[in-house]
Every structure is written in structure tokens, then in C-alpha cells.
Scaffold this active site. Sequence first.
Site, PDB file in Angstrom:
ATOM      1  N   ASN A 147      43.129 -99.747 -87.701  1.00  0.00           N
ATOM      2  CA  ASN A 147      44.512 -98.443 -87.201  1.00  0.00           C
ATOM      3  C   ASN A 147      45.320 -99.267 -86.835  1.00  0.00           C
ATOM      4  OD1 ASN A 147      46.444 -96.518 -87.127  1.00  0.00           O
ATOM      5  ND2 ASN A 147      44.817 -95.071 -86.124  1.00  0.00           N
TER       6      ASN A 147
ATOM      7  N   ALA B  54      51.601 -98.029 -85.424  1.00  0.00           N
ATOM      8  CA  ALA B  54      53.354 -98.546 -85.856  1.00  0.00           C
ATOM      9  C   ALA B  54      53.522 -99.644 -86.103  1.00  0.00           C
ATOM     10  CB  ALA B  54      54.437 -98.929 -84.588  1.00  0.00           C
TER      11      ALA B  54
ATOM     12  N   ASP C  44      50.435-110.888 -93.724  1.00  0.00           N
ATOM     13  CA  ASP C  44      49.334-112.118 -93.474  1.00  0.00           C
ATOM     14  C   ASP C  44      47.472-112.775 -93.160  1.00  0.00           C
ATOM     15  OD1 ASP C  44      51.926-112.041 -95.623  1.00  0.00           O
ATOM     16  OD2 ASP C  44      52.849-113.541 -94.353  1.00  0.00           O
TER      17      ASP C  44
ATOM     18  N   ARG D  93      48.809 -89.056 -75.540  1.00  0.00           N
ATOM     19  CA  ARG D  93      49.838 -89.388 -76.077  1.00  0.00           C
ATOM     20  C   ARG D  93      49.808 -88.263 -77.322  1.00  0.00           C
ATOM     21  NH1 ARG D  93      49.729 -93.695 -81.283  1.00  0.00           N
ATOM     22  NH2 ARG D  93      52.106 -93.592 -81.866  1.00  0.00           N
TER      23      ARG D  93
ATOM     24  N   ARG E 160      54.678 -86.717 -92.250  1.00  0.00           N
ATOM     25  CA  ARG E 160      55.136 -86.950 -92.109  1.00  0.00           C
ATOM     26  C   ARG E 160      56.332 -88.246 -91.788  1.00  0.00           C
ATOM     27  NH1 ARG E 160      51.831 -89.871 -87.104  1.00  0.00           N
ATOM     28  NH2 ARG E 160      54.022 -89.067 -86.007  1.00  0.00           N
TER      29      ARG E 160
ATOM     30  N   PRO F 231      49.883-101.431 -81.722  1.00  0.00           N
ATOM     31  CA  PRO F 231      50.026 -99.958 -80.058  1.00  0.00           C
ATOM     32  C   PRO F 231      49.905 -98.712 -80.027  1.00  0.00           C
ATOM     33  CG  PRO F 231      51.094-101.289 -82.070  1.00  0.00           C
ATOM     34  CD  PRO F 231      50.238-101.324 -82.860  1.00  0.00           C
ATOM     35  N   ASN F 232      49.842 -98.776 -78.999  1.00  0.00           N
ATOM     36  CA  ASN F 232      49.918 -97.638 -78.175  1.00  0.00           C
ATOM     37  C   ASN F 232      48.768 -96.541 -78.551  1.00  0.00           C
ATOM     38  OD1 ASN F 232      52.768 -96.727 -77.322  1.00  0.00           O
ATOM     39  ND2 ASN F 232      52.685 -97.113 -79.074  1.00  0.00           N
TER      40      ASN F 232
ATOM     41  N   HIS G 274      53.692-100.200 -90.644  1.00  0.00           N
ATOM     42  CA  HIS G 274      54.856 -99.839 -91.099  1.00  0.00           C
ATOM     43  C   HIS G 274      55.928-100.840 -91.562  1.00  0.00           C
ATOM     44  CE1 HIS G 274      53.363 -95.709 -91.123  1.00  0.00           C
ATOM     45  NE2 HIS G 274      53.430 -96.215 -89.647  1.00  0.00           N
TER      46      HIS G 274
ATOM     47  N   GLU H 256      42.455 -99.589 -93.888  1.00  0.00           N
ATOM     48  CA  GLU H 256      43.044 -99.032 -92.851  1.00  0.00           C
ATOM     49  C   GLU H 256      42.425 -98.065 -92.692  1.00  0.00           C
ATOM     50  OE1 GLU H 256      46.701 -99.566 -94.895  1.00  0.00           O
ATOM     51  OE2 GLU H 256      47.737 -98.465 -93.226  1.00  0.00           O
TER      52      GLU H 256
ATOM     53  N   HIS I 277      43.459 -94.046 -89.894  1.00  0.00           N
ATOM     54  CA  HIS I 277      45.013 -93.811 -89.234  1.00  0.00           C
ATOM     55  C   HIS I 277      45.004 -92.330 -89.297  1.00  0.00           C
ATOM     56  CE1 HIS I 277      47.966 -96.968 -90.617  1.00  0.00           C
ATOM     57  NE2 HIS I 277      47.406 -96.267 -91.680  1.00  0.00           N
ATOM     58  N   LEU I 278      44.849 -92.011 -87.530  1.00  0.00           N
ATOM     59  CA  LEU I 278      44.125 -90.482 -87.323  1.00  0.00           C
ATOM     60  C   LEU I 278      45.210 -89.482 -88.103  1.00  0.00           C
ATOM     61  CD1 LEU I 278      44.208 -91.591 -83.946  1.00  0.00           C
ATOM     62  CD2 LEU I 278      42.233 -90.452 -84.794  1.00  0.00           C
ATOM     63  N   SER I 279      46.276 -89.970 -87.966  1.00  0.00           N
ATOM     64  CA  SER I 279      47.438 -88.356 -89.219  1.00  0.00           C
ATOM     65  C   SER I 279      47.104 -88.806 -90.523  1.00  0.00           C
ATOM     66  CB  SER I 279      48.436 -88.395 -88.506  1.00  0.00           C
ATOM     67  OG  SER I 279      49.580 -90.237 -88.479  1.00  0.00           O
TER      68      SER I 279
ATOM     69  N   ARG J 191      56.865 -93.514 -92.711  1.00  0.00           N
ATOM     70  CA  ARG J 191      55.495 -93.834 -92.436  1.00  0.00           C
ATOM     71  C   ARG J 191      54.792 -93.826 -94.261  1.00  0.00           C
ATOM     72  NH1 ARG J 191      54.919 -93.066 -86.402  1.00  0.00           N
ATOM     73  NH2 ARG J 191      56.290 -92.261 -86.020  1.00  0.00           N
TER      74      ARG J 191
ATOM     75  N   TYR K 277      47.165 -87.010 -82.814  1.00  0.00           N
ATOM     76  CA  TYR K 277      46.479 -87.222 -82.667  1.00  0.00           C
ATOM     77  C   TYR K 277      45.414 -87.089 -82.065  1.00  0.00           C
ATOM     78  CZ  TYR K 277      50.425 -90.921 -83.984  1.00  0.00           C
ATOM     79  OH  TYR K 277      51.056 -91.001 -84.350  1.00  0.00           O
TER      80      TYR K 277
HETATM   81  C1  DQA Z   1      48.872 -93.490 -86.818  1.00  0.00           C
HETATM   82  C2  DQA Z   1      49.788 -93.302 -87.934  1.00  0.00           C
HETATM   83  C3  DQA Z   1      51.272 -94.513 -86.949  1.00  0.00           C
HETATM   84  O1  DQA Z   1      52.470 -93.709 -87.986  1.00  0.00           O
HETATM   85  C4  DQA Z   1      52.153 -94.004 -85.667  1.00  0.00           C
HETATM   86  O2  DQA Z   1      52.881 -95.591 -85.463  1.00  0.00           O
HETATM   87  C5  DQA Z   1      50.727 -94.665 -84.797  1.00  0.00           C
HETATM   88  C6  DQA Z   1      49.150 -93.766 -84.986  1.00  0.00           C
HETATM   89  C7  DQA Z   1      48.162 -92.829 -86.682  1.00  0.00           C
HETATM   90  O3  DQA Z   1      46.922 -93.435 -86.409  1.00  0.00           O
HETATM   91  O4  DQA Z   1      48.359 -91.292 -87.648  1.00  0.00           O
HETATM   92  O5  DQA Z   1      50.714 -95.038 -83.709  1.00  0.00           O
HETATM   93  O6  DQA Z   1      48.747 -95.728 -87.199  1.00  0.00           O
END
Ligand code: DQA
Length: 144
Positions: free
Chosen positions: A73, A76, A86, A17, A106, A9-10, A79, A97, A99-101, A110, A22
Amino acid sequence: MKILVVHGPNLNLLGEREPEKYGKRTLEDINAAIKKLAGELGTEVECFQSNCEGELVTKIQEVKQDFDGILINPAAYTHTSVAIRDAILAVTKPCVEVHLSNLYTREEFRHHSYIAPVSVGQISGFGLDSYLLGLKALVNHLKS
Ligand code: DQA
């Protein structure tokens, strides 16, 4: 070899954003870079993004028949989502897995991932390179 790339999501809002966290690249830019590297590695990729947990679960279920591995990725849902964890377990294919950040610099909420324990590994904090390093690692893992 065919890999499913999943964005949670997002991530459709990347570029606009929270660019200080990011980066300025859009999801299209990221997918283009992933596809370019996949071509160089001789791998096929399909990229999928959804803001809905159930849609992500349904797509991951396709991995059992149609893909060799997952690069994800979960955003959110990292977490919170037992359902995505599953689904990854159910398809019995390797998952990486990304993640950008850097999750660990953080907020504390997270720092916990439901996905990391069911993944081959996690890469966090390198922006676009998290995806590219993750793809390389997954391909190497599948080849070995
Ligand atoms: C994220 C880190 C997550 O905590 C956050 O909710 C995101 C982006 C990252 O790529 O850094 O939406 O997955």
C-alpha cells in the site's frame, strides 16, 4: 515462500487518521491479520512501514535477494513516486497493490497510480480485506 508487506506514509497513524475513510483498525491490527492469514496459507511475511520514500525504495530493493513477492500500500506515494515504481521494476518479483479506500470514488488526483502498471493487480476499497485479498491473490499467483 516469503512476502514483503510494505506500508507507505501516514499508515502508521491508522486508527486515529480519518477513520471514516480508513477505518478504526491500527496498523498493528492489520499486520496481525496479515500474519494470521499468511500462517494459514503457509507463507512467511515481513511487514515494513515508512514515511520516507527513500527508505521504502531501499527496503523494496531487498526483495531481489530475500523475498518472492511484494504486497504494497504505497499510500500517497501511489500517485507521485516514480522511484517506488522503478524499485518494483528493478527487483523483478511480482507485486500486488492494495488500498483501504476506493481510490476511484475519491479526488481525481488519486485516480492515477504509478504502481498499478507494474503490479500484477490492484485491490482498492475493501479496508483490511484489500490486504487479505491481495495476499491471497499474490500467493496464488506465485504458486501458479
Ligand atoms: C490509501 C489511499 C491514498 O490515496 C492515500 O494517500 C493513503 C491511503 C488507501 O489505503 O486508501 O494514504 O493508499
